[in-house]
Scaffold this motif. Structure first.
Motif, PDB file in Angstrom:
ATOM      1  N   UNK A  31       0.854  -1.230   0.092  1.00 38.82           N
ATOM      2  CA  UNK A  31       0.119  -0.055  -0.006  1.00 38.82           C
ATOM      3  C   UNK A  31       0.939   1.199   0.173  1.00 38.82           C
ATOM      4  N   UNK A  32       0.247   2.370  -0.046  1.00 40.82           N
ATOM      5  CA  UNK A  32       0.882   3.761   0.052  1.00 40.82           C
ATOM      6  C   UNK A  32       0.676   4.333   1.687  1.00 40.82           C
ATOM      7  N   UNK A  46      -2.775   5.687   2.634  1.00 42.46           N
ATOM      8  CA  UNK A  46      -3.403   6.726   1.723  1.00 42.46           C
ATOM      9  C   UNK A  46      -4.382   6.132   0.864  1.00 42.46           C
ATOM     10  N   UNK A  47      -5.393   6.751   1.090  1.00 44.58           N
ATOM     11  CA  UNK A  47      -6.606   6.535   0.112  1.00 44.58           C
ATOM     12  C   UNK A  47      -6.880   7.357  -0.954  1.00 44.58           C
ATOM     13  N   UNK A  48      -7.006   6.700  -2.073  1.00 50.41           N
ATOM     14  CA  UNK A  48      -7.033   7.598  -3.495  1.00 50.41           C
ATOM     15  C   UNK A  48      -8.551   7.825  -3.581  1.00 50.41           C
TER      16      UNK A  48
END
Length: 163
Positions: A34-35, A161-163
């Motif tokens: 994930x980021x 971090x959710x886009x």
């Protein structure tokens, strides 16, 4: 007799708790994917981990302060002799490497328990722990010695971090 049993049980569990793992797969580290971001005294931190693929994972990291990137890390985890090994390099702005061309930092996996992975240099001078706390929280603990040889621990609390 009861005391002897308790002592033996304690020794057995103590020894097994510190035993190094003998075999693991890179796919077991998928929880790190994930980021991940965090604001810290160092600056704005961003770390990206790919999904496992081809018995490997890769990561890029950057630290940005006052609108400028201060440094970067590039990391790969590759399977070697049945164990995932983290190989890390650091870079200043301009892609100037800290480590020598043929000498990345090596961190073999020493512990894997559920969503906790611990990597440690063979000389035990640096240890990195990754633990998924919740689906969107990743704790990374860096343990090393400071310039005076005293133990130092930095704890990073990343959020997905959710886009």
């Amino acid at each position: 007799m009861k005391n002897n049993f308790l002592i033996l049980a304690f020794l057995f569990f103590s020894i097994s708790a510190f035993a190094q793992i003998k075999k693991a797969a890179v796919k077991d580290l998928a929880f790190m994917s994930g980021t991940w971001v965090q604001k810290s005294e160092w600056g704005d931190l961003e770390e990206f981990w790919s999904q496992p693929n081809g018995e490997s994972m890769m990561s890029s990291f950057r630290c940005v302060k006052d609108g400028k990137a201060l440094f970067y890390e590039f990391v790969v985890i590759e399977l070697e002799e049945g164990l995932p090994v983290m190989k890390m390099r650091h870079f200043n702005r301009g892609s100037i490497a800290w480590e020598e061309k043929e000498k990345p930092l090596f961190f073999p996996l020493v512990t894997l328990k559920g969503k906790l992975a611990v990597f440690e240099m063979k000389d035990k001078s640096v240890r990195l722990s990754y633990q998924l706390i919740t689906e969107n929280k990743l704790s990374v603990v860096l343990e090393e010695k400071d310039k005076n040889g005293q133990p130092k621990k930095d704890i990073f609390s990343f959020t997905r971090k959710l886009y």
